[in-house]
Design an enzyme around this catalytic site. Structure first.
Site: not given
Length: 400
Positions: A74, A77, A134, A236
């Site tokens: 992730s 992202k 997320s 993140k």
């Protein structure tokens, strides 16, 4: 003839002596020999790869397998967010746009914002769902809104990656779900993180939000450094079984910002503790200074055959340096300027170099460029300067 020669000599000496060089400001003055300094080795982390870089200078303070291909999970992202914020900044959509949730977005596996098919959700809320929760569903919904389909959005991601110099990266989706053609490196992830913070300083606030409630469901940011370290304000987390637990973070203390990338740790707790080690190491043993700003006039260079006799010299970009803590006073700044500079001169033309060294080692080199243009002088001015240069060469030859 002798009288004419004397006149030219006098004219040469007056004009050359009237021009004086403007010295570059020195950051520190050390009257005694520099004290030895000790920087311990960076911490060894329980991770597949990691990196910590200074945000402004780009100095790498610690790294391991930083250019090795990894699965970003992730952390992908971050690039999705970069594309979305670019579209907002370019005026192609707004935070108040209402996005109709598609079946594809709704049924995305993994982390969810818990949006429903046919539901209309604002771009603002979807960004929170992507960044804080997320949510793969929120990310795909945004991708479809931006580009019409996730596939087209991924093309945009890869084009932006090329622009940012992410040579070790290729995206196959917007979420980070496992795919053989979906990969990156710690170096590249640091590049996109730095670009996002730099290009979108006002929007970067999304990344320090600790929780978000949607449809009555409150979810907390998986970046636990936001609670643990007040200097951390993003960025993140990522996790898949094959990628392990990952975290890209940024922290700011006393005017110094760093970006850390930690990938492939064995647990959620480890990605936090290992990232904290890098943060503590960077701030404890290093400091960053802004030496000069872009366009700050650092020197005056002599120009021949031009309408004016001098031109200012500056740097094209701000100059930041990261050095061991306590060593600022031992910095040495030197410049070299081209000899026999002749008009015409264009603004931004390189006319010299600036060198920054610490205890005998060069740590930064930057071109010195003209702060303005200098047009050619008149025919008479060129003749006079050519005669001056001739006499200068003659004086140099005879050692005067």
């Amino acid at each position: 003839m002798t009288k004419l020669f004397s006149i030219f000599i006098a004219l040469f000496l007056v004009t050359t002596n009237a021009w004086s060089d403007t010295p570059v400001p020195q950051p520190g003055t050390s009257v005694s020999p520099p004290m030895p300094y000790v920087i311990p080795s960076p911490p060894k982390l329980d991770a597949k790869a990691y990196l910590v870089v200074d945000f402004n200078s780009g100095a790498v303070l610690a790294d391991f397998n930083a250019n090795q291909r990894i699965e970003p999970a992730s952390l992908t992202k971050i690039m999705s967010g970069y594309v979305i914020l670019s579209e907002l900044k370019n005026g192609n959509m707004s935070l108040n746009d209402m996005v109709t949730i598609s079946p594809k977005a709704w049924k995305m596996p993994g982390s969810k914002m818990f949006i429903e098919v046919g539901q209309k959700v604002s771009v603002s809320n979807l960004i929170k769902g992507m960044v804080v929760q997320s949510g793969n569903d929120a990310t795909v919904a945004l991708a479809e809104h931006v580009a019409g389909s996730e596939g087209t959005f991924v093309e945009m991601m890869n084009k932006y990656a090329q622009v940012l110099g992410m040579t070790g990266t290729h995206f196959a989706n917007a979420t980070g779900l496992p795919n053989p053609d979906h990969y990156s490196t710690a170096v590249d992830l640091a590049k996109v993180a730095k670009a996002l913070i730099q290009k979108f300083p006002d929007d970067y606030k999304w990344y320090d939000q600790k929780k978000f409630t949607f449809n009555g469901i409150t979810q907390y940011n998986r970046n636990k450094l936001l609670w643990q370290d007040p200097s951390v304000d993003g960025l993140k987390t990522g996790h898949t079984e094959s990628a392990g637990y990952c975290l890209v973070s940024s922290a700011h203390r006393n005017g110094m910002r760093i970006v850390t990338v930690v990938v492939g740790t064995p647990s959620a707790a480890k990605r936090v503790s290992e990232s904290q080690k890098l943060i503590n190491y960077a701030f404890r043993f290093f400091e960053t200074h802004k030496l000069y700003t872009a366009d700050q006039r650092l020197h005056d260079a002599r120009v021949w055959e031009g309408k004016q006799n001098t031109v200012g010299l500056s740097l094209a970009k701000d100059l930041y340096i990261t050095i061991p803590r306590g060593q600022y006073k031992n910095l040495k700044i030197e410049t070299t300027i081209k000899s026999d500079i002749r008009a015409p001169i264009t603004k931004g033309q390189q006319l010299g170099d600036l060198h920054v060294s610490l205890n005998g080692k060069v740590i930064a080199e930057r071109p010195l460029v003209a702060t303005s243009e200098v047009e050619e002088g008149s025919f008479f001015k060129k003749i006079i300067d050519q005669i001056k240069l001739l006499f200068q060469s003659l004086l140099n030859f005879i050692g005067l």
